[in-house]
Design an enzyme around this catalytic site. Structure first.
Site, PDB file in Angstrom:
ATOM      1  N   ARG A 149       0.860  -1.175   0.000  1.00  0.00           N
ATOM      2  CA  ARG A 149       0.000   0.000   0.000  1.00  0.00           C
ATOM      3  C   ARG A 149       0.899   1.229   0.000  1.00  0.00           C
ATOM      4  O   ARG A 149       2.019   1.185   0.512  1.00  0.00           O
ATOM      5  CB  ARG A 149      -0.898   0.016   1.242  1.00  0.00           C
ATOM      6  CG  ARG A 149      -1.793  -1.207   1.395  1.00  0.00           C
ATOM      7  CD  ARG A 149      -2.547  -1.156   2.709  1.00  0.00           C
ATOM      8  NE  ARG A 149      -3.437  -2.299   2.890  1.00  0.00           N
ATOM      9  CZ  ARG A 149      -3.097  -3.424   3.497  1.00  0.00           C
ATOM     10  NH1 ARG A 149      -1.879  -3.559   3.994  1.00  0.00           N
ATOM     11  NH2 ARG A 149      -3.963  -4.421   3.618  1.00  0.00           N
ATOM     12  N   LYS A 172      -1.935  -2.603   8.020  1.00  0.00           N
ATOM     13  CA  LYS A 172      -3.034  -2.139   8.855  1.00  0.00           C
ATOM     14  C   LYS A 172      -2.943  -2.774  10.238  1.00  0.00           C
ATOM     15  O   LYS A 172      -2.618  -3.948  10.376  1.00  0.00           O
ATOM     16  CB  LYS A 172      -4.375  -2.485   8.203  1.00  0.00           C
ATOM     17  CG  LYS A 172      -4.631  -1.718   6.907  1.00  0.00           C
ATOM     18  CD  LYS A 172      -6.003  -2.032   6.339  1.00  0.00           C
ATOM     19  CE  LYS A 172      -6.283  -1.197   5.101  1.00  0.00           C
ATOM     20  NZ  LYS A 172      -7.619  -1.491   4.530  1.00  0.00           N
ATOM     21  N   HIS A 244      -3.058   2.248  -5.679  1.00  0.00           N
ATOM     22  CA  HIS A 244      -3.698   0.948  -5.512  1.00  0.00           C
ATOM     23  C   HIS A 244      -3.752   0.175  -6.831  1.00  0.00           C
ATOM     24  O   HIS A 244      -3.884  -1.051  -6.817  1.00  0.00           O
ATOM     25  CB  HIS A 244      -5.104   1.130  -4.939  1.00  0.00           C
ATOM     26  CG  HIS A 244      -5.309   0.377  -3.656  1.00  0.00           C
ATOM     27  ND1 HIS A 244      -4.527   0.569  -2.531  1.00  0.00           N
ATOM     28  CD2 HIS A 244      -6.193  -0.597  -3.322  1.00  0.00           C
ATOM     29  CE1 HIS A 244      -4.928  -0.242  -1.565  1.00  0.00           C
ATOM     30  NE2 HIS A 244      -5.925  -0.959  -2.019  1.00  0.00           N
ATOM     31  N   ARG A 247      -0.944  -2.118  -6.830  1.00  0.00           N
ATOM     32  CA  ARG A 247      -1.205  -3.220  -5.898  1.00  0.00           C
ATOM     33  C   ARG A 247      -2.144  -4.239  -6.554  1.00  0.00           C
ATOM     34  O   ARG A 247      -1.922  -5.453  -6.465  1.00  0.00           O
ATOM     35  CB  ARG A 247      -1.816  -2.660  -4.616  1.00  0.00           C
ATOM     36  CG  ARG A 247      -2.127  -3.686  -3.528  1.00  0.00           C
ATOM     37  CD  ARG A 247      -2.471  -2.937  -2.244  1.00  0.00           C
ATOM     38  NE  ARG A 247      -3.183  -3.734  -1.268  1.00  0.00           N
ATOM     39  CZ  ARG A 247      -2.590  -4.513  -0.356  1.00  0.00           C
ATOM     40  NH1 ARG A 247      -1.279  -4.611  -0.348  1.00  0.00           N
ATOM     41  NH2 ARG A 247      -3.309  -5.179   0.526  1.00  0.00           N
ATOM     42  N   HIS A 270      -3.607  -9.451   3.633  1.00  0.00           N
ATOM     43  CA  HIS A 270      -5.043  -9.529   3.880  1.00  0.00           C
ATOM     44  C   HIS A 270      -5.319 -10.440   5.076  1.00  0.00           C
ATOM     45  O   HIS A 270      -4.734 -11.518   5.186  1.00  0.00           O
ATOM     46  CB  HIS A 270      -5.778 -10.093   2.660  1.00  0.00           C
ATOM     47  CG  HIS A 270      -5.893  -9.119   1.529  1.00  0.00           C
ATOM     48  ND1 HIS A 270      -6.143  -9.508   0.233  1.00  0.00           N
ATOM     49  CD2 HIS A 270      -5.800  -7.760   1.498  1.00  0.00           C
ATOM     50  CE1 HIS A 270      -6.203  -8.437  -0.541  1.00  0.00           C
ATOM     51  NE2 HIS A 270      -5.995  -7.372   0.207  1.00  0.00           N
ATOM     52  N   TYR A 279      -9.455 -11.152  -6.706  1.00  0.00           N
ATOM     53  CA  TYR A 279      -8.498 -11.151  -7.808  1.00  0.00           C
ATOM     54  C   TYR A 279      -8.594 -12.411  -8.653  1.00  0.00           C
ATOM     55  O   TYR A 279      -8.219 -12.405  -9.823  1.00  0.00           O
ATOM     56  CB  TYR A 279      -7.073 -10.986  -7.268  1.00  0.00           C
ATOM     57  CG  TYR A 279      -6.854  -9.650  -6.614  1.00  0.00           C
ATOM     58  CD1 TYR A 279      -6.717  -8.492  -7.379  1.00  0.00           C
ATOM     59  CD2 TYR A 279      -6.812  -9.518  -5.233  1.00  0.00           C
ATOM     60  CE1 TYR A 279      -6.536  -7.263  -6.784  1.00  0.00           C
ATOM     61  CE2 TYR A 279      -6.631  -8.292  -4.620  1.00  0.00           C
ATOM     62  CZ  TYR A 279      -6.500  -7.164  -5.404  1.00  0.00           C
ATOM     63  OH  TYR A 279      -6.326  -5.941  -4.810  1.00  0.00           O
TER      64      TYR A 279
END
Length: 299
Positions: A149, A172, A244, A247, A270, A279
């Site tokens: 990110r 995150k 993004h 990414r 994730h 994806y």
């Protein structure tokens, strides 16, 4: 508890205990500020006076606002409200959770936009060999090579590269993950570190940050976004390109190359494989396109 104090307590909790990013906490603060204003306008000033009917009325009013809010914005708003009341009930500050029956809006399924391999190569070829150009190439190569990110990339310190051909990223919730760095990205990083970063560092105060701006200060997220926009314009890419996008392209190209979805999940950071599986739909769409244009009896 007064509503303002309740919100402050909840935001401290998500910042300290859950380690949410400052951007996420700021979004929660904006959402809950509007929620508190709405409640106070209806004579509710204490958290234990909030009822399920009030929560439902607030959600319904926001959902029917004009202009109609995006489903993602509405979902985040409701998540903020549910998180606040769950926290207060768990801490014994409310007798029960008045938001327990609130259901998030169904969001439309949107496939991420990915560039083709050729488009990525054109994008990565745009920076020149100036000090800023070497920095831009290193940033672009790193984003595509690792799927980082943009906030993770600009938050890197020089020491985070001291692991050979792997990189430590902080995602995150301050969760760390290790990702490989390919030879092209490593070469771009070496060129930047030896030929460009020392010059940028001399222009400002000493900083451990890996990526520096033109005046020597740490590169911001907004500046990184502009780097990508300028590169996309020079590469004459018609599609809208954002941090993004690289990414998305990283994940899509890995899956198209045969990578296991669980591996891609780890590389992207994730928490759930369900997030990564979007994806796989992109890859299936690509297969359908190839089939439709190549098979003599496809149409």
């Amino acid at each position: 508890m007064e509503l303002d104090r309740a919100v402050d307590a909840y935001l401290r909790h998500v910042t300290v205990e859950r380690g949410l990013s400052e951007h996420t906490v700021a979004a929660y603060r904006r959402d809950l500020s509007g929620y508190v204003e709405w409640l106070v306008a209806r004579g509710v000033e204490e958290s234990d006076a909030v009822t399920p009917a009030l929560v439902a009325a607030f959600a319904a009013e926001r959902a029917s606002a004009s202009p109609m809010p995006a489903a993602s914005s509405l979902a985040r708003l409701q998540s903020s409200v549910r998180g606040l009341h769950r926290f207060l009930a768990r801490e014994g500050l409310e007798p029960s959770d008045p938001s327990a029956r609130l259901r998030p809006p169904k969001q439309p399924s949107r496939l991420p936009k990915a560039l083709t391999v050729d488009q990525v190569e054109r994008l990565l070829a745009t920076p020149d060999d100036s000090v800023i150009g070497l920095r831009d190439r290193a940033l672009l190569e790193l984003l595509y090579a690792t799927g980082a990110r943009v906030s993770e990339a600009v938050g890197l310190d020089v020491d985070d590269l001291a692991h050979g051909d792997v990189l430590r990223l902080r995602g995150k919730g301050s969760k760390e993950r290790i990702v490989p760095v390919g030879s092209y990205a490593r070469a771009a990083m070496d060129a930047y570190l030896t030929r460009a970063r020392p010059e940028l560092s001399r222009r400002g105060r000493a900083s451990p940050r890996l990526f520096l701006g033109a005046r020597g200060a740490p590169l911001s997220r907004q500046s990184a976004w502009l780097v990508i926009q300028r590169a996309a314009e020079r590469a004459q890419l018609s599609a809208r390109v954002s941090p993004h996008t690289l990414r998305h392209s990283f994940a899509t190209h890995l899956l198209q190359g045969g990578a296991d979805v669980r591996v891609v999940q780890e590389l992207l950071g994730h928490a759930s494989v369900a997030t990564t599986q979007i994806y796989t739909h992109v890859s299936v769409e690509a297969l359908r396109d190839v089939y439709a244009t190549s098979h003599p009896r496809a149409r």
